[in-house]
Design a protein around this motif. Structure first.
Motif, PDB file in Angstrom:
ATOM      1  N   VAL A 205      58.423  52.985  52.434  1.00  0.00           N
ATOM      2  CA  VAL A 205      57.696  54.237  52.224  1.00  0.00           C
ATOM      3  C   VAL A 205      56.576  54.327  53.258  1.00  0.00           C
ATOM      4  N   LEU A 206      55.954  55.482  53.353  1.00  0.00           N
ATOM      5  CA  LEU A 206      54.882  55.699  54.318  1.00  0.00           C
ATOM      6  C   LEU A 206      53.516  55.628  53.646  1.00  0.00           C
ATOM      7  N   GLU A 207      52.566  55.036  54.340  1.00  0.00           N
ATOM      8  CA  GLU A 207      51.195  55.060  53.849  1.00  0.00           C
ATOM      9  C   GLU A 207      50.694  56.508  53.795  1.00  0.00           C
ATOM     10  N   ASN A 208      50.027  56.827  52.692  1.00  0.00           N
ATOM     11  CA  ASN A 208      49.453  58.159  52.511  1.00  0.00           C
ATOM     12  C   ASN A 208      50.498  59.268  52.500  1.00  0.00           C
ATOM     13  N   ASP A 209      51.784  58.897  52.269  1.00  0.00           N
ATOM     14  CA  ASP A 209      52.780  59.945  52.082  1.00  0.00           C
ATOM     15  C   ASP A 209      52.465  60.629  50.758  1.00  0.00           C
ATOM     16  N   HIS A 210      53.051  61.795  50.539  1.00  0.00           N
ATOM     17  CA  HIS A 210      52.857  62.446  49.254  1.00  0.00           C
ATOM     18  C   HIS A 210      53.400  61.568  48.146  1.00  0.00           C
ATOM     19  N   SER A 211      52.926  61.784  46.943  1.00  0.00           N
ATOM     20  CA  SER A 211      53.262  60.907  45.831  1.00  0.00           C
ATOM     21  C   SER A 211      54.753  60.917  45.482  1.00  0.00           C
ATOM     22  N   SER A 212      55.407  62.042  45.641  1.00  0.00           N
ATOM     23  CA  SER A 212      56.777  62.186  45.139  1.00  0.00           C
ATOM     24  C   SER A 212      57.772  61.179  45.719  1.00  0.00           C
ATOM     25  N   PRO A 213      57.843  60.981  47.045  1.00  0.00           N
ATOM     26  CA  PRO A 213      58.811  60.018  47.570  1.00  0.00           C
ATOM     27  C   PRO A 213      58.347  58.565  47.498  1.00  0.00           C
ATOM     28  N   VAL A 214      57.197  58.328  46.872  1.00  0.00           N
ATOM     29  CA  VAL A 214      56.624  56.977  46.843  1.00  0.00           C
ATOM     30  C   VAL A 214      56.563  56.397  45.424  1.00  0.00           C
ATOM     31  N   LEU A 215      55.981  57.126  44.482  1.00  0.00           N
ATOM     32  CA  LEU A 215      55.647  56.550  43.179  1.00  0.00           C
ATOM     33  C   LEU A 215      56.858  56.131  42.368  1.00  0.00           C
ATOM     34  N   GLU A 216      57.970  56.841  42.506  1.00  0.00           N
ATOM     35  CA  GLU A 216      59.183  56.479  41.751  1.00  0.00           C
ATOM     36  C   GLU A 216      59.593  55.039  42.034  1.00  0.00           C
ATOM     37  N   TRP A 217      59.454  54.626  43.285  1.00  0.00           N
ATOM     38  CA  TRP A 217      59.899  53.284  43.677  1.00  0.00           C
ATOM     39  C   TRP A 217      58.925  52.212  43.221  1.00  0.00           C
ATOM     40  N   HIS A 218      57.642  52.521  43.228  1.00  0.00           N
ATOM     41  CA  HIS A 218      56.661  51.585  42.673  1.00  0.00           C
ATOM     42  C   HIS A 218      56.934  51.375  41.180  1.00  0.00           C
ATOM     43  N   THR A 219      57.295  52.432  40.500  1.00  0.00           N
ATOM     44  CA  THR A 219      57.563  52.340  39.065  1.00  0.00           C
ATOM     45  C   THR A 219      58.776  51.467  38.763  1.00  0.00           C
ATOM     46  N   ARG A 220      59.766  51.482  39.646  1.00  0.00           N
ATOM     47  CA  ARG A 220      61.027  50.776  39.399  1.00  0.00           C
ATOM     48  C   ARG A 220      61.091  49.376  40.014  1.00  0.00           C
ATOM     49  N   SER A 221      60.193  49.065  40.928  1.00  0.00           N
ATOM     50  CA  SER A 221      60.373  47.871  41.757  1.00  0.00           C
ATOM     51  C   SER A 221      60.450  46.573  40.955  1.00  0.00           C
ATOM     52  N   GLU A 222      59.548  46.364  40.013  1.00  0.00           N
ATOM     53  CA  GLU A 222      59.530  45.099  39.285  1.00  0.00           C
ATOM     54  C   GLU A 222      60.799  44.919  38.450  1.00  0.00           C
ATOM     55  N   ALA A 223      61.161  45.948  37.702  1.00  0.00           N
ATOM     56  CA  ALA A 223      62.331  45.838  36.822  1.00  0.00           C
ATOM     57  C   ALA A 223      63.626  45.689  37.611  1.00  0.00           C
ATOM     58  N   GLN A 224      63.699  46.335  38.772  1.00  0.00           N
ATOM     59  CA  GLN A 224      64.943  46.330  39.537  1.00  0.00           C
ATOM     60  C   GLN A 224      64.964  45.273  40.640  1.00  0.00           C
ATOM     61  N   GLY A 225      63.865  44.559  40.793  1.00  0.00           N
ATOM     62  CA  GLY A 225      63.871  43.402  41.673  1.00  0.00           C
ATOM     63  C   GLY A 225      63.823  43.690  43.155  1.00  0.00           C
ATOM     64  N   PHE A 226      63.245  44.799  43.563  1.00  0.00           N
ATOM     65  CA  PHE A 226      63.023  45.048  44.983  1.00  0.00           C
ATOM     66  C   PHE A 226      61.524  45.178  45.233  1.00  0.00           C
ATOM     67  N   ILE A 227      61.127  45.172  46.488  1.00  0.00           N
ATOM     68  CA  ILE A 227      59.714  45.337  46.824  1.00  0.00           C
ATOM     69  C   ILE A 227      59.523  46.635  47.591  1.00  0.00           C
ATOM     70  N   VAL A 228      58.355  47.228  47.449  1.00  0.00           N
ATOM     71  CA  VAL A 228      57.999  48.433  48.192  1.00  0.00           C
ATOM     72  C   VAL A 228      57.207  48.017  49.416  1.00  0.00           C
ATOM     73  N   ASP A 229      57.719  48.365  50.580  1.00  0.00           N
ATOM     74  CA  ASP A 229      57.109  47.993  51.852  1.00  0.00           C
ATOM     75  C   ASP A 229      56.530  49.253  52.491  1.00  0.00           C
ATOM     76  N   THR A 230      55.211  49.287  52.634  1.00  0.00           N
ATOM     77  CA  THR A 230      54.530  50.492  53.103  1.00  0.00           C
ATOM     78  C   THR A 230      54.270  50.435  54.603  1.00  0.00           C
ATOM     79  N   VAL A 231      54.721  51.446  55.319  1.00  0.00           N
ATOM     80  CA  VAL A 231      54.465  51.572  56.758  1.00  0.00           C
ATOM     81  C   VAL A 231      53.045  52.088  56.932  1.00  0.00           C
ATOM     82  N   ARG A 232      52.189  51.307  57.559  1.00  0.00           N
ATOM     83  CA  ARG A 232      50.799  51.712  57.735  1.00  0.00           C
ATOM     84  C   ARG A 232      50.694  52.883  58.710  1.00  0.00           C
ATOM     85  N   GLN A 233      49.745  53.762  58.443  1.00  0.00           N
ATOM     86  CA  GLN A 233      49.549  54.928  59.299  1.00  0.00           C
ATOM     87  C   GLN A 233      49.161  54.449  60.691  1.00  0.00           C
TER      88      GLN A 233
END
Length: 383
Positions: free
Chosen positions: A101-129
């Motif tokens: 995901v992108l740093e400071n991207d809008h919430s919609s394409p980002v928050l869903e993955w943060h919500t699912r990451s722990e349960a589904q076993g992946f990590i969210v990797d943020t591209v710094r601005q």
């Protein structure tokens, strides 16, 4: 070059509206259609049996045309967040992979993955601005970072809303394919202005609303889903998503199998007969002008501004790194809120985003608008 289309909008000459990246005005034709549609809702007995289907398919086809998609691959949804949630329910992100995901991207394409990451076993990797404004290189470097887990998905905007940074989705798609990763694009800030051909690009999903660059209303958005993902369980369970759940049939639940198209992902209560027509009109107008023509006009206006403020203490992305329709200006210490308010007092409307001034003209703007902005801005900064 496409001339200014100001005559198609209800914008007084003294108003200089340069904030379409927030929300755009509606064309006169759309305003008239909205008023008529409100009246129609007041007299529902005048609505014929085929009206709903025609409204749905008109909007679906108009949205598909903007990205060169098959209309059957487009779902009717209310918002970007709804589309991302639908896609997240459909895709399988392999455990141990990364979601980009992108740093400071809008919430919609980002928050869903943060919500699912722990349960589904992946990590969210943020591209710094990136300090140099080169979002494409920053995303590619993150995808290809040595020693990092493989990428399962990139969920990013095609144009960053804060600085207008343009992301080369073709290069990103090529890098993702090498890792067998999926690609979900939030095209909020690009559809209709920056050309996109999903037939050629082949992303997994593209999502966009109408209230910004597509000169349409709030609450109407569209989800393109690649055919390979049209076998998932939708976010909502609706009759429209099933083959035969029909109140006019002798048996209501005739066939509970899902339809074989993106229509299975349509939102519930999709009969927004007022705003669907309004959304269709705006998208059809944009398609008639064409993304190339719109892009060329807005790039010209923004370059005129860039040239006009060249001698002021402002910084901006290089033309090769920024979207043609968004110009973001910064200064040491950040743009003060008072400057935005001062411009608004002069009936010049821009936005303050993450300490920068975001300028976003549309087809209704002309050279007089941007020259006026430059003049007032110059006077304010030089005192």
């Amino acid at each position: 070059m496409l001339p200014s289309q100001r005559h198609l909008f209800e914008i007084p000459r003294e108003v200089c509206y340069l904030n379409s990246a927030s929300y755009s005005p509606l064309p006169l034709k759309t305003l008239d259609a909205g008023r008529a549609a409100v009246g129609r809702k007041g007299q529902p007995w005048t609505i014929d049996a085929g009206f709903a289907g025609r409204q749905h398919e008109r909007a679906r086809s108009a949205a598909a045309r903007l990205i060169n998609a098959d209309a059957n691959d487009v779902a009717l949804i209310p918002a970007i967040s709804y589309g991302v949630a639908t896609v997240a329910k459909t895709l399988t992100i392999p455990r141990g992979t990364r979601v980009i995901v992108l740093e400071n991207d809008h919430s919609s394409p980002v928050l869903e993955w943060h919500t699912r990451s722990e349960a589904q076993g992946f990590i969210v990797d943020t591209v710094r601005q990136p300090t140099d404004g080169d979002w494409t290189s920053a995303v590619l470097a993150t995808i290809e970072r040595s020693g990092a887990p493989p990428v399962g998905l990139a969920s990013i905007s095609s144009v960053h809303w804060s600085d207008g940074g343009l992301i080369d989705v073709d290069k990103i798609q090529a890098a993702l394919r090498r890792q067998g990763a999926a690609f979900v694009i939030d095209a909020t800030q690009s559809t209709g202005v920056v050309p996109m051909d999903v037939t050629r690009l082949d992303p997994d999903a593209v999502i966009f609303p109408t209230y910004k660059w597509l000169i349409g209303p709030y609450g109407r958005a569209f989800l393109y889903v690649a055919k390979r993902h049209q076998n998932g369980v939708p976010l909502e369970q609706t009759s429209a998503g099933r083959r035969n759940v029909n109140s006019e049939s002798p048996v209501y639940f005739g066939d509970l199998a899902y339809v074989d198209s993106a229509q299975r992902y349509d939102m519930g209560e999709r009969d927004h007969f007022i705003t669907l027509e309004m959304a269709s009109i705006g998208m059809e107008m944009m398609a008639e002008w064409g993304a190339a023509a719109v892009s060329a006009r807005l790039a010209m206006l923004n370059q005129r501004i860039a040239d006009g403020v060249h001698d002021l203490t402002l910084n901006m992305l290089a033309p090769s790194l920024r979207a043609p329709h968004i110009l973001s200006l910064g200064m040491a210490g950040g743009i003060p809120k008072e400057l935005i308010a001062q411009l608004a007092a002069e009936n010049i409307h821009v936005a303050l985003r993450l300490g920068r001034m975001r300028i976003s003209p549309h087809v209704f703007n002309d050279e007089a608008d941007v020259d006026r902005l430059v003049a007032v801005l110059t006077k304010a900064l030089r005192g």
